[in-house]
Design a protein around this motif. Sequence first.
Motif, mmCIF file in Angstrom:
data_model
loop_
_atom_site.group_PDB
_atom_site.id
_atom_site.type_symbol
_atom_site.label_atom_id
_atom_site.label_comp_id
_atom_site.label_asym_id
_atom_site.label_seq_id
_atom_site.Cartn_x
_atom_site.Cartn_y
_atom_site.Cartn_z
ATOM 1 N N GLU A 146 7.244 24.516 -23.828
ATOM 2 C CA GLU A 146 8.114 23.372 -24.112
ATOM 3 C C GLU A 146 8.859 22.926 -22.864
ATOM 4 O O GLU A 146 9.156 21.737 -22.709
ATOM 5 C CB GLU A 146 9.102 23.726 -25.221
ATOM 6 C CG GLU A 146 8.585 23.491 -26.617
ATOM 7 C CD GLU A 146 7.327 24.282 -26.931
ATOM 8 O OE1 GLU A 146 6.269 23.655 -27.192
ATOM 9 O OE2 GLU A 146 7.377 25.525 -26.896
ATOM 10 N N SER A 170 6.501 20.501 -21.080
ATOM 11 C CA SER A 170 6.490 19.146 -21.635
ATOM 12 C C SER A 170 7.833 18.455 -21.452
ATOM 13 O O SER A 170 7.885 17.250 -21.146
ATOM 14 C CB SER A 170 6.111 19.187 -23.116
ATOM 15 O OG SER A 170 6.980 20.034 -23.842
ATOM 16 N N GLY A 182 1.963 9.867 -25.485
ATOM 17 C CA GLY A 182 1.968 10.658 -24.267
ATOM 18 C C GLY A 182 2.370 9.843 -23.057
ATOM 19 O O GLY A 182 2.434 8.605 -23.097
ATOM 20 N N GLY A 224 5.472 21.337 -15.265
ATOM 21 C CA GLY A 224 5.367 20.047 -15.918
ATOM 22 C C GLY A 224 5.381 18.898 -14.929
ATOM 23 O O GLY A 224 4.609 17.927 -15.059
ATOM 24 N N ILE A 250 0.667 14.019 -20.829
ATOM 25 C CA ILE A 250 1.444 15.047 -21.507
ATOM 26 C C ILE A 250 2.081 14.454 -22.760
ATOM 27 O O ILE A 250 2.708 13.386 -22.700
ATOM 28 C CB ILE A 250 2.546 15.615 -20.580
ATOM 29 C CG1 ILE A 250 1.914 16.230 -19.335
ATOM 30 C CG2 ILE A 250 3.383 16.652 -21.316
ATOM 31 C CD1 ILE A 250 1.064 17.439 -19.580
ATOM 32 N N TYR A 292 4.414 15.483 -26.471
ATOM 33 C CA TYR A 292 5.547 16.355 -26.785
ATOM 34 C C TYR A 292 5.101 17.769 -27.147
ATOM 35 O O TYR A 292 5.852 18.730 -26.948
ATOM 36 C CB TYR A 292 6.383 15.756 -27.915
ATOM 37 C CG TYR A 292 5.751 15.856 -29.278
ATOM 38 C CD1 TYR A 292 6.062 16.903 -30.150
ATOM 39 C CD2 TYR A 292 4.827 14.899 -29.717
ATOM 40 C CE1 TYR A 292 5.480 16.999 -31.401
ATOM 41 C CE2 TYR A 292 4.237 14.983 -30.948
ATOM 42 C CZ TYR A 292 4.565 16.037 -31.789
ATOM 43 O OH TYR A 292 3.978 16.129 -33.030
ATOM 44 N N SER A 337 2.139 19.129 -25.969
ATOM 45 C CA SER A 337 1.111 19.585 -25.023
ATOM 46 C C SER A 337 1.489 20.887 -24.335
ATOM 47 O O SER A 337 0.624 21.672 -23.950
ATOM 48 C CB SER A 337 0.861 18.502 -23.958
ATOM 49 O OG SER A 337 0.360 17.321 -24.533
ATOM 50 N N GLY A 338 2.778 21.116 -24.153
ATOM 51 C CA GLY A 338 3.206 22.293 -23.429
ATOM 52 C C GLY A 338 2.792 23.590 -24.088
ATOM 53 O O GLY A 338 2.567 24.601 -23.392
#
Length: 351
Positions: A43, A46, A181, A266, A275, A277, A279-280
């Motif tokens: 997180e 992202s 994204g 990131g 990216i 929200y 994706s992390g």
Amino acid sequence: MDLSIAAILAQDGITTGAIYALLALALVLVFSVTRVIFIPQGEFVSYGALTLAALQTQKFPLTSWMLLALGIATLIVEVGATLRHPEQRKRLGRLLPVLVAKYLIFPLAVFAVTRALAGRDLPMLVQIALTLLIVVPMGPMLYRLAFQPVAEASTLLLLIVAMAMHFAMTGLGLVMFGAEGSRTQAFSDANFNFGSLMISGQSLWVLAVSAVMIVALYFYFDRSISGKALRATAVNRLGARLVGIGTVQAGRLAFTLAAALGVLCGILIAPITTIYYESGFLIGLKGFVGAIIGGLLSYPMAAAGAVLIGVLESFSSFWASSYKEVIVFTLIIPVLLWLSLTRPHAEEEEE
């Protein structure tokens, strides 16, 4: 597959593997110091990428509000914890200005600076510095709110707390950034030709920054007092406490470093891929596989395993793109089997 295609795939794999290596090092650091499998590491990836994207589009990043809210909540928790202990209550008058400056004035200052600069066309370095100022302090604040109260609990409970934090941060990410994204501007638009292989300037930036960070972490743990304190805490928490090393402070420092590495990843990866929200989580999970290859203990093995994951992912996307994630995550099975066969099993503690 000819040699030129293999070289291109290897370049892409090493570039993404460098990102995974930084995340793997952060995961090993947090686990060795605090016994927390830091699932929300992704997180921060992202959050860092999308905060930078908001600044580049001259929008006010809502992560500034989150930083302010976390600061206020941490201040309340710290004051409440001090008041509950009679021996610490006498020190409240001396501690309160420090707590207010750290958890209220600093987030307010970052909020005000971000509000003043958000609508302007800022240089890239200013955007990156502001992104780091907004997102990195969330790491120690989240540790204080979520993990410090249960620091001595079992690893299973700490894992459950980490899962809860992951879902909470993912939901907040959807609220703050939306479902669409974003991709940020590249650090460099230059391209370099080495025979038939063309390497982008952004890939070189990723490799250079990753190498510098790995070397910096090596010297930090080997030469600095705080780095040695983290190593001592990782080796033996009780022994570190007995010689005067604060394990709570070590935990906060570990989360700060992990948050900084996540945000930096990131920032580095956002110009390469779009990216979202959520994706992390997938990016952080691949770093976790690299950390597992190192047994969640060895920094060099974790970094090497993460680069291996990046290369395997790149070649898998060429040969079987539909199954690349399956191939990458399946690698964890033989690694876990090998670790279970070669390492002695820890006996369960008797109550």
